[in-house]
Scaffold this active site. Structure first.
Site, PDB file in Angstrom:
ATOM      1  N   THR A 106       0.881  -1.531   0.297  1.00 42.60           N
ATOM      2  CA  THR A 106      -0.060   0.181  -0.299  1.00 42.60           C
ATOM      3  C   THR A 106       0.922   1.111   0.246  1.00 42.60           C
ATOM      4  OG1 THR A 106      -1.775  -1.324   1.026  1.00 42.60           O
ATOM      5  CG2 THR A 106      -1.736   1.587   1.050  1.00 42.60           C
ATOM      6  N   PHE A 376      -2.668  -8.348   3.479  1.00 44.08           N
ATOM      7  CA  PHE A 376      -2.006  -7.917   3.964  1.00 44.08           C
ATOM      8  C   PHE A 376      -0.954  -6.766   3.466  1.00 44.08           C
ATOM      9  CE2 PHE A 376      -2.065 -12.118   3.330  1.00 44.08           C
ATOM     10  CZ  PHE A 376      -1.925 -12.619   4.681  1.00 44.08           C
ATOM     11  N   CYS A 377      -1.815  -5.514   4.211  1.00 44.15           N
ATOM     12  CA  CYS A 377      -1.295  -4.480   2.477  1.00 44.15           C
ATOM     13  C   CYS A 377      -1.028  -4.518   1.182  1.00 44.15           C
ATOM     14  CB  CYS A 377      -0.590  -3.381   3.667  1.00 44.15           C
ATOM     15  SG  CYS A 377      -1.061  -3.410   5.391  1.00 44.15           S
ATOM     16  N   ASN A 378      -1.698  -4.933   0.774  1.00 45.41           N
ATOM     17  CA  ASN A 378      -1.133  -5.064  -0.678  1.00 45.41           C
ATOM     18  C   ASN A 378      -2.357  -6.158  -1.744  1.00 45.41           C
ATOM     19  OD1 ASN A 378      -0.685  -6.585  -3.044  1.00 45.41           O
ATOM     20  ND2 ASN A 378       1.764  -6.883  -2.391  1.00 45.41           N
TER      21      ASN A 378
END
Length: 831
Positions: A106, A376-378
Site C-alpha cells: 500500500t 497484508f497491505c497488498n
C-alpha cells in the site's frame, strides 16, 4: 510455548541484542548529535559508523550510496515521492510517469496520491505485463529524452514471497525493458523491506536508484526506524522544499534565504534523528552475524523450512481426495532465488469451500500459533491470487468490509487469506507444530487413512537434514513468552443477588402498554412462551459474573455492567485472552452500601465505592476498548496493589468516567427509534448479549461427544458470558429476531456475536480447552457465532426500569432471517 510465524510482519529480537545495547547505554553518554560537546560528538561519530555498517551489509560504499534515516520504509517511500524531480503535464517537456507493479505494498501505491497532486500520471503494471515490455523499446531517436520517470517494484512480494528479478533494475535503466512506451529516462525504486529480512542484497551488482527498508523486519528491534538508500548519481537531482533543524548550512529568518547542508543525508534528515535507535542497529548487525553467519545462511535456512512446509501442506487431502488448502503462489518452492520464506493460503473444507481466515486465525491462537491474515497491505496481489475484481472490492466495502477487519467471507467468497512466514529464529519444530495444527483441526482419523499417512508419520519424526544450516546459539535467543494452561483451583460460584428497584407503578404501566402495542410477536412460530432464566452483569470487564434475579437498567445497559476494567502498566486493557486468571476475580455489587466488593481465593476481600471520585486527585485519562476511545479514571493504589499481587504483574483498576460516557464511547446503530447514538459502557460491541438455553443444549451435544468428562449446562452458559439468558422452544431461533421486548423494556437486535477463544476458558477454574471453539465452529458450519447483541431502545422514563428473571420475552421476526455480524475490525467476543 508460542509458535511465531509472522516474521514477514516483524522479526523477533534476540536477548543478546538487548543486552549489548543496554550495556552500551550504561557505559556511554550519548548527547544530541547536533551539539558539539564530547557526548554529542560521540553520538555523531557512532551514527556515521552505523551508516557505513549498513552500506557494508548491502555490499556497497559511501561512494555509490547515501543512507538517509527515516521513521520506517513508508516514510522513505514518501520521501522519494516528494523529492523526485517530476515533470508535470502541461509543460514544454514530455511529462513524467510513475509506474508501479500491482503486486506492491500500500505504501508504494500511495505514492500516486502525491504524484496526482503534482499533475503526474501514475500507471499500474501487472507482473505479467512487465515480462512483455521488451516489445515497448523506444526507437533510437527517442532514447535521448531526459524526462525522469520512476518505476517501482518489490524485490520480494510480501503477499506470496515471490522474488522478482533483480536484473530488471539494469534492464529498465538501460532501456532493455520499458514499463510503458514513452520517451525519457527511467529510475528504479526497489522496495526491499520484505526481501532484506531473509535474503542478501548486493547493491554493488544491482544498483537501484532508491532502496527503502525497515530495520525491525531484519532485527526485530528497534522499531520505528528505517532508511532510504539513495544512489549518489541521482541524489543531486532530488528536490526539497521544507527544511527542518539540522538541514541548513545557513538561512535567514527575516528574508527568503536558505542554503542547505552539503551532505545529502543531513539535508533530508529533518530534525534530530532517533540516535539511540540508530546506535542499536550496530548491535543488531553484530548479533545477527554472530548467531547466523550472515544473510546467505539465513536465506538457505528459511527457504528449507518454507519448502518443507509447502511440500507437506500442498499434499494434504481429505478422504474424498479434496485438498485441505489452496496455496497462492507463483512458484513451486524449488528455488530460493525466486521464492522467499512466505506461504500464503486459505483452508478449504471437504467440498472445496473456503474457511474464512478469521476462523483459522482463532483456531491457530488456541494452539498458540501466531499467523497473519487479511490482504497484508497488498490489495493488488490479493486481487490477482484470489480472483477479486475491482467491483468486488467496492461491493465488499459497501457490505462493511474494510482493510484489516475480520470479515473474511462476503457472499461465501474470501476477502483475504492466511500467511505464514519464517525468519532466522524459526525451526523445524515451528514448521511441524503448524502442520500438526492443520492436520489436527482439518483431518479426522478416517481422513488420514490415505496414502499420505506415511508422510504424516514422517512429519512427526523427521529430523533436520545434516546439510541444513542451523543456528546453534539458541541459548542466546530471547526466550519467547510461554502461555501455560494454569493449574487453578475452583473458585466460589457466581453470587446471586436480588434487588428491589422499581419506577412508579403508573409510569411502568404506561410504558409497558406502549411497548406491547408495537411488539406483539404475531409472526413468531409456535405459541410456547419465552422467558428470562438468568441475568448476569460483569462489573469489571473480563472478570467473573455477578448473577442477579432482577436489576436496574439504564441507558448504557445493566447498571454498573462493565464500568471498570483492569489495565497494564501502559494503560492497555487486560482481558482473559492475555490473563485467564481474571475469571477467578469475583466482584459483587451492594446497592445499599454503595460499594463493589472484590474477592478471589487466597486474597482478602477489598471494596471499591460506587460513588464516582470526582475530586482533583482523580486523574482523567483516555483508554481504548475495541478501537473506541473512552474516558476513564484510576481507582487508586490500594486496589492496584491488590490486582497486581493476585495476577503477578503490574496492573491497575480504572473506571469509566460517567460525565464523559455519552460523548466518548458511542455506537452508531441504524433503526433505533429517535436515537442516532447509543451510549456504551466498557463493552466490546453492544449493551447486552443474549443467549438461548435451547441453543446451549444443542451445542452441548456436539461438545460432549468430543470431551472425556461430562459437561454441565451451567458451565457452558458461563463460558458464553451473556447478560441475558432465555429459554425458547427452538434452538437458534433468536437469530431470526429483529427486536424483542422484556417487560417495559424494548431492545433492537444488532447482530450475532462472533466468538473468540475466551469461550475455551473454564470460568470457574481458568483452565483452557480448545475443543470448545473447535466444536462451535464445526456445529455452526465453520462459523463461530453464538448469541445475539442487543441495544436498548431509549427509556421513555426518567427512572431506571428493571430487568427480572421470569419475565416473558416477546420477539418480532425480521423480514430477512439472514443475520449479519456487526461491521468492526475487532473480534466480537464478550469481555
Amino acid at each position: 510455548g508460542i509458535t511465531y510465524l509472522d516474521h514477514a510482519g516483524s522479526a523477533l529480537f534476540p536477548e543478546s541484542l538487548l543486552k549489548a545495547f543496554t550495556d552500551d547505554l550504561r557505559n556511554n553518554v550519548y548527547g544530541n548529535p547536533h551539539s558539539q560537546n564530547i557526548s554529542s560528538k560521540l553520538t555523531y561519530d557512532t551514527i556515521e559508523h552505523v551508516r557505513y555498517r549498513i552500506l557494508q551489509h548491502f555490499h556497497t560504499t559511501a561512494e555509490d550510496y547515501t543512507i538517509i534515516f527515516t521513521s520506517g520504509c513508508t516514510a522513505a517511500l514518501k520521501l522519494v515521492a516528494e523529492a523526485f524531480p517530476w515533470i508535470p503535464e502541461g509543460t514544454k517537456q514530455p511529462s513524467s510517469r510513475f509506474c508501479y507493479l500491482t503486486d506492491s505494498h500500500t505504501s508504494v501505491v500511495g505514492i500516486r496520491g502525491i504524484t496526482a497532486s503534482m499533475n503526474v500520471l501514475s500507471v499500474p503494471i501487472k507482473p505479467k505485463e512487465i515480462l512483455l515490455s521488451e516489445e515497448s523499446r523506444l526507437p533510437a531517436e527517442e532514447q535521448n529524452c531526459t524526462t525522469p520517470h520512476l518505476f517501482s517494484y518489490p524485490a520480494q512480494s510480501n503477499f506470496s514471497g515471490t522474488k522478482y528479478p533483480l536484473s530488471w533494475i539494469q534492464d529498465i535503466k538501460s532501456g532493455k525493458l520499458c514499463p510503458i512506451k514513452i520517451p525519457g529516462k527511467w529510475f528504479v525504486l526497489l522496495d526491499a523491506a520484505s526481501y532484506v529480512s531473509s535474503s542478501p542484497l548486493d547493491l554493488g551488482v544491482h544498483q537501484a536508484d532508491f532502496i527503502p527498508i525497515s530495520f525491525y523486519k531484519i532485527f526485530g528491534f528497534p522499531t520505528g526506524l528505517g532508511a532510504l538508500l539513495v544512489n549518489n548519481r541521482i541524489a543531486p537531482l532530488l528536490r526539497k522544499t521544507y527544511f527542518g533543524g539540522g538541514t541548513a548550512a545557513a538561512y535567514l529568518a527575516g528574508d527568503d534565504f536558505y542554503f542547505p547542508r552539503k551532505s545529502i543525508a543531513e539535508r533530508f534528515e529533518d530534525g534530530t534523528v532517533s540516535f539511540l535507535d540508530i546506535i542499536a542497529l550496530k548491535h543488531g548487525f553484530d548479533v545477527l552475524e554472530k548467531l547466523t553467519g550472515g544473510m546467505e545462511k539465513i536465506k538457505q535456512h528459511t527457504f528449507v523450512l518454507a519448502h518443507y512446509t509447502y511440500t507437506v501442506l500442498s499434499a494434504l487431502k481429505y478422504a474424498n481426495g479434496a485438498p485441505v488448502v489452496r496455496i497462492y503462489s507463483d512458484t513451486d518452492f524449488s528455488n530460493p532465488d525466486v521464492q522467499g520464506p512466505i506461504i500464503n493460503f486459505n483452508v478449504l473444507d471437504e467440498n472445496g469451500e473456503v474457511i474464512g481466515f478469521s476462523e483459522v486465525d482463532k483456531m491457530a491462537s488456541l494452539y498458540n500459533i501466531h499467523v497473519r491474515t487479511g490482504c497484508f497491505c497488498n490489495t493488488g496481489a490479493c486481487q490477482i491470487h484470489l480472483g477479486i475484481s475491482n467491483e468486488d472490492i467496492q461491493r465488499n466495502l459497501q457490505a462493511g468490509h474494510v482493510c484489516g477487519d475480520d470479515i473474511d467471507l462476503v457472499d461465501g467468497r474470501p476477502t483475504g487469506s492466511v500467511r505464514i512466514s519464517f525468519g532466522y529464529m524459526s525451526s523445524f519444530e515451528d514448521a511441524q507444530t503448524f502442520l500438526k495444527f492443520i492436520i489436527a483441526t482439518r483431518l479426522s482419523k478416517s481422513d488420514t487413512e490415505i496414502p499420505f499417512q506415511s508422510s504424516i508419520t514422517k512429519l512427526t519424526t523427521e529430523s533436520v537434514p545434516d546439510d541444513h544450516p542451523s543456528f546453534n546459539n539458541a541459548d542466546e535467543l530471547s526466550p519467547v513468552p510461554h502461555i501455560w494452561d494454569r493449574e487453578l483451583r475452583n473458585n466460589s460460584s457466581v453470587t446471586k443477588t436480588t434487588v428491589n428497584w422499581q419506577p412508579p407503578e403508573a409510569e411502568t404501566e404506561s410504558i409497558r402498554a406502549a411497548v406491547s402495542e408495537t411488539a406483539v410477536p404475531t409472526c413468531r412460530r409456535g405459541g410456547k412462551p419465552i422467558t428470562v432464566t438468568n441475568i448476569y452483569l460483569y462489573p469489571i470487564k473480563s472478570c467473573s459474573a455477578f448473577e442477579v434475579t432482577e436489576w436496574p437498567v439504564e441507558n448504557q445497559g445493566l447498571l454498573y455492567d462493565r464500568n471498570w476494567m483492569v489495565v497494564n502498566q501502559n494503560g492497555v486493557c487486560i482481558t482473559q485472552k492475555q490473563e485467564p486468571r481474571l475469571c477467578l476475580v469475583n466482584p459483587s455489587i451492594d446497592l445499599e452500601q454503595k460499594i463493589m466488593v472484590i474477592q478471589a481465593e487466597g486474597m482478602d476481600p477489598i471494596s471499591v465505592s460506587l460513588e464516582e471520585n470526582t475530586g482533583n486527585e482523580a486523574a482523567i485519562c483516555e483508554s481504548k476498548v475495541c478501537s473506541h476511545r473512552v474516558k476513564t479514571y484510576d481507582c487508586g493504589e490500594g486496589i492496584a496493589g491488590w490486582f497486581s499481587l493476585f495476577l503477578g504483574r503490574p496492573c491497575r483498576l480504572i473506571r469509566q468516567s460517567s460525565d464523559m460516557k455519552n460523548r466518548s464511547h458511542q455506537k452508531n446503530t441504524k433503526g433505533l427509534a429517535s436515537a442516532t447514538n447509543i451510549s456504551l459502557s466498557l463493552v466490546n460491541e453492544a449493551q447486552y448479549l443474549l443467549i438461548n438455553v435451547a441453543s446451549i443444549l444443542q451445542l452441548k451435544e456436539h461438545i460432549s461427544a468430543r470431551l472425556e468428562e461430562p459437561l454441565e449446562t451451567d458451565e457452558l452458559i458461563r463460558r458464553f458470558r451473556a447478560n441475558i439468558v432465555i429459554r425458547a422452544p427452538e434452538s437458534f431461533e433468536e437469530e431470526e429476531w429483529a427486536e424483542i421486548s422484556i417487560g417495559a423494556l424494548r431492545f433492537q437486535v444488532v447482530g450475532p456475536c462472533s466468538r473468540c477463544q475466551i469461550i475455551c476458558i473454564d470460568q470457574q477454574s481458568g483452565e483452557r480447552n480448545k475443543e470448545f471453539l473447535q466444536s462451535l465452529s464445526a456445529a455452526r458450519g465453520r462459523k463461530t457465532n453464538f448469541g445475539i447483541y442487543l441495544m436498548n431502545q431509549p427509556l421513555r422514563s426518567s427512572f431506571p426500569d428493571t430487568l427480572s428473571v421470569g419475565s416473558q420475552v416477546l420477539p418480532v421476526l425480521k423480514e430477512n432471517t439472514e443475520i449479519q455480524p456487526p461491521t468492526s475490525s475487532e473480534e466480537k467476543c464478550s469481555g
